[in-house]
Design an enzyme around this catalytic site. Structure first.
Site, PDB file in Angstrom:
ATOM      1  N   LYS A 157      -3.514   8.019   3.524  1.00  0.00           N
ATOM      2  CA  LYS A 157      -4.657   7.734   4.395  1.00  0.00           C
ATOM      3  C   LYS A 157      -4.383   8.197   5.827  1.00  0.00           C
ATOM      4  O   LYS A 157      -5.296   8.650   6.526  1.00  0.00           O
ATOM      5  CB  LYS A 157      -4.983   6.233   4.373  1.00  0.00           C
ATOM      6  CG  LYS A 157      -5.577   5.748   3.064  1.00  0.00           C
ATOM      7  CD  LYS A 157      -6.915   6.405   2.766  1.00  0.00           C
ATOM      8  CE  LYS A 157      -7.574   5.790   1.547  1.00  0.00           C
ATOM      9  NZ  LYS A 157      -8.865   6.446   1.215  1.00  0.00           N
ATOM     10  N   TYR A 202       0.816  -1.220   0.000  1.00  0.00           N
ATOM     11  CA  TYR A 202       0.000   0.000   0.000  1.00  0.00           C
ATOM     12  C   TYR A 202       0.848   1.269   0.000  1.00  0.00           C
ATOM     13  O   TYR A 202       0.466   2.302  -0.529  1.00  0.00           O
ATOM     14  CB  TYR A 202      -0.949  -0.023   1.207  1.00  0.00           C
ATOM     15  CG  TYR A 202      -2.224   0.761   1.009  1.00  0.00           C
ATOM     16  CD1 TYR A 202      -2.951   0.652  -0.162  1.00  0.00           C
ATOM     17  CD2 TYR A 202      -2.695   1.599   1.996  1.00  0.00           C
ATOM     18  CE1 TYR A 202      -4.135   1.362  -0.339  1.00  0.00           C
ATOM     19  CE2 TYR A 202      -3.881   2.311   1.840  1.00  0.00           C
ATOM     20  CZ  TYR A 202      -4.588   2.190   0.677  1.00  0.00           C
ATOM     21  OH  TYR A 202      -5.756   2.892   0.508  1.00  0.00           O
TER      22      TYR A 202
END
Length: 257
Positions: free
Chosen positions: A163, A156
């Site tokens: 995020k 990720y």
């Protein structure tokens, strides 16, 4: 009309396919009595086609959150749709993007990281402030979507950092808008096999964690639980909840091993 969002006006971003969390948030919001407006970026005809699968017809407004002219004109377009300036009750922020380079932590360029952070985190603030004059009229609820940024996930990389920035942005936005009677919260959803997921290298490896660690189970093909979580936070059932992150992930976030 009955329902927990009866009479409320809700703007929903990020509807790209019927398999997106945003689509199910819009669907459940309508079922719960809301009047929904969608925004779309780029492929407006695709968004308009998917919008026809909602229970009721909805308008689609073009919105690129990196385009200041789009942001500056958004409130006027919403007022034009409703025919009055009495405000809106909620925003669903379901916007995230990272160039392929952002999925290589050690080699990513600043340009790739900048794009990921601007689109995925800063836009949460810029979208909300663009609609602040309308939110203030009624008091409102802003709900965004995150992917648990407490941990370092496989593959990720800089999207995980983006995020984390989104989650911090949510807290500061909640701090500053609370006195204006506007709540800001996030749903931390488990992985969904959506169009956005296809752009994440190694998504299946990341998602496989849920096959083994979700105590209540998790369906990669079912965005509705997360959509329902969004609608719950839009409603008046959380009148004093702000700056919060609600996990709708089958319980994976609390498992040690």
């Amino acid at each position: 009309m009955s329902g927990i969002l009866a009479g409320k006006r809700i703007l929903v971003t990020g509807v790209l396919t019927e398999g997106s969390i945003a689509f199910h948030a819009a669907k459940v919001a309508q079922e719960e009595g809301a009047d929904v407006v969608l925004t779309g970026f780029g492929r407006l005809t695709l968004v308009e086609r998917i919008a026809k699968r909602l229970p009721k017809p909805v308008p689609v407004i073009e919105l690129d959150v990196t385009n200041q002219e789009h942001l500056d004109g958004l409130a006027d377009k919403i007022v034009e749709h409703y025919g009055d300036d009495s405000g809106i009750d909620g925003i669903v922020h379901s916007i995230a993007f990272g160039p392929q380079g952002a999925f290589n932590f050690l080699e990513a360029s600043w340009e790739d990281v900048q794009t990921a952070v601007q689109v995925s985190a800063y836009s949460y603030k810029s979208l909300t402030t663009a609609l602040l004059p309308l939110l203030e009229k009624r008091g409102g609820s802003v709900v965004g979507l995150t992917f648990d940024a407490q941990l370092a996930w496989p593959k990720y990389d800089w999207m995980g950092v983006a995020k984390a920035a989104l989650e911090s942005t949510n807290r500061y936005l909640a701090r500053d808008l609370g006195p204006r009677n506007i709540r800001c919260n996030l749903i931390s959803a488990g992985p969904i096999r959506s169009m956005a997921a296809k752009s994440i290298p190694g998504f299946e490896e990341l998602a496989d964690v849920w096959n083994h660690r979700a105590p209540i189970g998790w369906e990669l093909s079912d965005p509705e639980p997360a959509g329902r979580g969004v609608v719950a936070l839009l409603s008046d059932f959380f009148p004093k909840t702000t700056g919060e992150i609600v996990h709708v992930d089958g319980g994976v976030h609390m498992m040690g091993a």
